[in-house]
Design a protein around this motif. Structure first.
Motif, short mmCIF file in Angstrom:
data_model
loop_
_atom_site.label_atom_id
_atom_site.label_comp_id
_atom_site.label_asym_id
_atom_site.label_seq_id
_atom_site.Cartn_x
_atom_site.Cartn_y
_atom_site.Cartn_z
N PHE A 174 9.45 -6.48 -0.33
CA PHE A 174 8.32 -6.24 0.57
C PHE A 174 7.15 -7.15 0.18
CE2 PHE A 174 4.79 -3.40 2.15
CZ PHE A 174 5.14 -3.47 3.50
N ASP A 175 6.48 -7.70 1.19
CA ASP A 175 5.44 -8.70 0.94
C ASP A 175 4.12 -8.13 0.46
OD1 ASP A 175 7.07 -10.83 1.65
OD2 ASP A 175 6.49 -10.75 3.77
N TYR A 176 3.97 -6.81 0.52
CA TYR A 176 2.69 -6.19 0.16
C TYR A 176 2.89 -5.12 -0.90
CZ TYR A 176 1.30 -8.53 4.46
OH TYR A 176 1.07 -9.48 5.41
N THR A 177 1.79 -4.60 -1.41
CA THR A 177 1.83 -3.59 -2.45
C THR A 177 2.36 -2.26 -1.90
OG1 THR A 177 0.01 -4.62 -3.67
CG2 THR A 177 0.39 -2.26 -4.07
N LEU A 178 3.20 -1.60 -2.67
CA LEU A 178 3.68 -0.26 -2.33
C LEU A 178 2.82 0.76 -3.06
CD1 LEU A 178 7.51 -0.88 -2.81
CD2 LEU A 178 6.25 -0.88 -0.64
N ALA A 179 2.38 1.79 -2.35
CA ALA A 179 1.52 2.81 -2.93
C ALA A 179 2.17 4.18 -2.76
CB ALA A 179 0.14 2.80 -2.26
N LEU A 180 2.22 4.95 -3.83
CA LEU A 180 2.89 6.24 -3.81
C LEU A 180 2.15 7.26 -4.66
CD1 LEU A 180 5.54 3.97 -4.73
CD2 LEU A 180 6.45 5.64 -3.15
N TYR A 181 2.43 8.52 -4.39
CA TYR A 181 2.02 9.61 -5.28
C TYR A 181 3.29 10.15 -5.94
CZ TYR A 181 -2.52 9.75 -2.82
OH TYR A 181 -3.74 9.44 -2.29
N GLU A 182 3.15 10.73 -7.12
CA GLU A 182 4.31 11.31 -7.79
C GLU A 182 3.89 12.51 -8.61
OE1 GLU A 182 7.15 12.50 -7.90
OE2 GLU A 182 8.17 10.55 -7.79
N SER A 183 4.79 13.46 -8.71
CA SER A 183 4.56 14.67 -9.50
C SER A 183 4.62 14.35 -10.98
CB SER A 183 5.63 15.71 -9.14
OG SER A 183 5.72 16.70 -10.13
N CYS A 184 3.84 15.10 -11.76
CA CYS A 184 3.89 14.93 -13.22
C CYS A 184 5.28 15.27 -13.76
CB CYS A 184 2.82 15.80 -13.88
SG CYS A 184 2.98 17.57 -13.59
N GLY A 212 -2.85 -6.09 1.71
CA GLY A 212 -2.02 -5.25 2.57
C GLY A 212 -1.23 -4.31 1.68
N PHE A 213 -0.91 -3.12 2.19
CA PHE A 213 -0.12 -2.19 1.39
C PHE A 213 0.62 -1.21 2.29
CE2 PHE A 213 -4.26 -0.20 1.88
CZ PHE A 213 -3.97 1.13 2.16
N LEU A 214 1.68 -0.63 1.76
CA LEU A 214 2.42 0.43 2.43
C LEU A 214 2.26 1.69 1.61
CD1 LEU A 214 4.53 1.55 4.48
CD2 LEU A 214 6.30 0.83 2.86
N PHE A 215 1.68 2.73 2.22
CA PHE A 215 1.51 4.00 1.53
C PHE A 215 2.63 4.93 1.97
CE2 PHE A 215 -0.59 8.31 1.50
CZ PHE A 215 -0.45 8.51 0.13
N ALA A 216 3.43 5.38 1.01
CA ALA A 216 4.58 6.24 1.32
C ALA A 216 4.41 7.66 0.83
CB ALA A 216 5.85 5.63 0.71
N GLY A 217 3.24 7.99 0.28
CA GLY A 217 3.00 9.37 -0.17
C GLY A 217 3.96 9.76 -1.29
#
Length: 251
Positions: free
Chosen positions: A176-186, A152-157
């Motif tokens: 949070f019980d699941y993996t957090l997924a994000l994008y980030e600027s260089c 399970g995961f939460l994608f927050a962009g």
């Protein structure tokens, strides 16, 4: 005697036919394009891009370059953050008039932290067909290759640019019980790594990946302190995606 097919076996569709590769009038095709390696473009995506009436894209220069490399020449319409609402109405009207349209972003899958949502919503409101043409996605790529939990995961962009907002996010999802997924600027990945270390502690398992599918693809996986140290020795040029494991996860 032929052995019965196990109930758990997933039936695969037959190889694409000419009919399935031909776009239909009045249909919007949400087409995933490579995030780095051109060979990742699917046969179906190429066929759809070659045959639609027009292509709605985030940047006409970027998509024009991709189509040129594929030997394709199609009418392009800009569809991006600054004109998305008006362009969605214009494009959905063209679909209603019988045009076939491919929606693409600069790279990856449209509407996943890229423009696309408003056009798809406009089509759904008008009962216009929307067809996904799946393929490359940085989110799926980093999850599949990270070694962090994927049940399970939460994608927050992309998080807001200000440190206070990013820290508040980390505090909110600390347990949070699941993996957090994000994008980030260089331009902010090093500061975000600082914030993760300060907010979640040195032992939290994370993954920072850059330039996925490209020549300089790099995966940094480990504790926040380890990844932070390795990131400091890594070039910060390129596109970054990031995962944060649940608090009790150990590699």
């Amino acid at each position: 005697m032929t052995a019965p097919t196990p109930a758990s076996t997933t039936a695969l569709a037959p190889a694409p036919t000419n009919a399935s590769l031909t776009p239909l009038p009045g249909h919007l095709y949400v087409v995933a394009t490579p995030i780095g390696n051109l060979a990742d473009l699917t046969e179906r995506a190429r066929a759809i891009l070659a045959a639609v009436d027009l292509v709605a894209c985030e940047d006409t220069r970027t998509t024009g370059g991709l189509l040129t490399r594929l030997g394709l020449h199609k009418p392009l319409i800009a569809y991006h953050d600054h004109n998305e609402t008006d362009a969605a109405e214009h494009l959905s009207a063209q679909l209603a008039a019988g045009k076939s349209i491919a929606l693409v972003s600069d790279a990856g899958t449209p509407a996943i932290s890229d423009p696309g949502f408003r056009l798809v919503r406009a089509c759904r409101r008008k009962n216009l067909p929307v067809v996904p043409v799946p393929g490359p996605c940085a989110l799926a790529a980093i999850l599949s290759a990270s070694g962090l939990p994927t049940n399970g995961f939460l994608f927050a962009g992309f998080l807001p640019a200000k440190t206070a907002a990013r820290t508040a996010f980390l505090e909110k999802y600390r347990d949070f019980d699941y993996t957090l997924a994000l994008y980030e600027s260089c331009h902010r990945i090093d500061k975000f790594a600082d914030e993760i270390l300060a907010t979640l502690g040195p032992d939290r398992v994370i993954c920072i990946a850059k330039e996925i599918t490209k020549l300089h693809e790099t995966f940094l996986v480990g504790t926040a302190s380890d990844v932070h140290a390795r990131l400091a020795k890594t070039s910060l040029k390129g596109e970054f995606a990031l995962l944060i494991a649940p608090p009790d996860f150990v590699l």
